[in-house]
Design an enzyme around this catalytic site. Structure first.
Site, PDB file in Angstrom:
ATOM      1  N   SER A   1     -30.200  35.691  72.094  1.00 43.05           N
ATOM      2  CA  SER A   1     -31.037  36.115  74.273  1.00 43.05           C
ATOM      3  C   SER A   1     -30.995  35.062  74.328  1.00 43.05           C
ATOM      4  O   SER A   1     -30.580  33.199  74.096  1.00 43.05           O
ATOM      5  CB  SER A   1     -32.235  36.142  73.638  1.00 43.05           C
ATOM      6  OG  SER A   1     -33.009  36.581  74.909  1.00 43.05           O
TER       7      SER A   1
ATOM      8  N   TYR B   1     -40.440  35.426  69.976  1.00 38.48           N
ATOM      9  CA  TYR B   1     -39.119  36.219  70.029  1.00 38.48           C
ATOM     10  C   TYR B   1     -38.306  34.659  69.958  1.00 38.48           C
ATOM     11  O   TYR B   1     -36.872  34.794  69.221  1.00 38.48           O
ATOM     12  CB  TYR B   1     -39.452  36.627  71.637  1.00 38.48           C
ATOM     13  CG  TYR B   1     -37.724  37.367  71.615  1.00 38.48           C
ATOM     14  CD1 TYR B   1     -38.002  38.583  70.829  1.00 38.48           C
ATOM     15  CD2 TYR B   1     -37.640  36.884  72.582  1.00 38.48           C
ATOM     16  CE1 TYR B   1     -36.832  39.067  71.351  1.00 38.48           C
ATOM     17  CE2 TYR B   1     -35.967  37.834  73.027  1.00 38.48           C
ATOM     18  CZ  TYR B   1     -35.946  39.231  72.247  1.00 38.48           C
ATOM     19  OH  TYR B   1     -34.738  39.602  72.445  1.00 38.48           O
TER      20      TYR B   1
END
Length: 253
Positions: free
Chosen positions: A135, A148
């Site tokens: 990501s 995250y």
């Protein structure tokens, strides 16, 4: 004389988290380019037209059974797209130990479980390739994404380590780093915002190209990384983020 296969034609691929979003877009792109594709996901059912194998990647027994079933269906395995993952919100103090362990168990150890189960078949392939979905959160500091981001940073480190270990066996390992993508997960986040339209506008504005990334754009990068043409590409990542990681543009007037 038969021309040699190019791209992903004839390759056998397993995509985790393939029931929706980026995973489904990857599966559709692989199939359209001539690969045989099986999906692994924890949803009760998968999209039509694909072999579907249900497993929660936090359960090793389920993973081993589903991966084995997919390999049997495909007649072997050349490509693993390790895409399954979950989100998390908040700063470093906003999630308790149980949540930190849960998200790491899915986003990081889940990839380990799937790769571990798939490796014997990948070793028998002449074109073994793994792509892990990381990501933009792994390479840029984003607000309220401490947990995250940490898991996705671990995915990048895992990718490089796997690439170093597996290159002598002919298996390439890379990652793709999507920016904020227009997926069902992001749509659910927007729906919980006090002002969903304003939140979407803010997410679009922080990406230099001014919009959310499409799942199909991420899939195109994955398609390259697993293709025969990428046979010299390993241990790296491709950012599909509209320039968010590297560009520093002047504010729009």
């Amino acid at each position: 004389m038969t021309a040699p296969a190019t791209g992903v034609q004839g390759l056998r691929a397993l995509v985790t988290g393939g029931a929706s979003g980026i995973g489904l877009a990857v599966a559709e792109a692989l199939r359209a380019a001539g690969a045989s594709v099986a999906l692994l996901d924890r949803a009760d059912g998968g999209p039509a037209g694909f072999g579907y194998h249900r497993a929660d990647v936090s359960d090793d027994a389920q993973v081993r059974a589903a991966v084995s079933s997919a390999i049997d269906e495909l007649g072997g395995l050349d490509v693993l797209v390790n895409n399954a993952g979950i989100g998390a919100q908040g700063g470093v103090e906003d999630n308790d130990d149980d949540e930190w362990h849960r998200v790491f168990d899915v986003n990081v150890v889940g990839m380990v479980r799937v790769a571990r189960a798939a490796l014997p078949a990948l070793r028998r392939s002449a074109h073994g390739a793994i792509v892990n979905t990381a990501s933009i959160a792994a390479t840029a500091g984003l607000p309220n994404r401490a947990l995250y981001s940490t898991t996705k940073g671990a995915v990048l480190s895992l990718t490089r380590a796997m690439a170093a270990d597996l290159l002598p066996e002919g298996i390439r390992v890379n990652a793709v780093n999507p920016g904020t993508a227009d997926t069902p997960w992001v749509q659910r986040l927007l729906a919980t915002a006090p002002d969903p339209e304003a939140e979407r506008a803010a997410l679009e504005a922080r990406q230099p190209h001014g919009r959310l990334v499409s799942a199909a754009e991420v899939a195109a990068a994955v398609l390259y990384l697993v293709s025969r043409e990428a046979s010299s590409t390993t241990g790296t990542s491709i950012a599909v983020d509209g320039g968010m990681a590297e560009l520093r543009l002047r504010p729009r007037s």
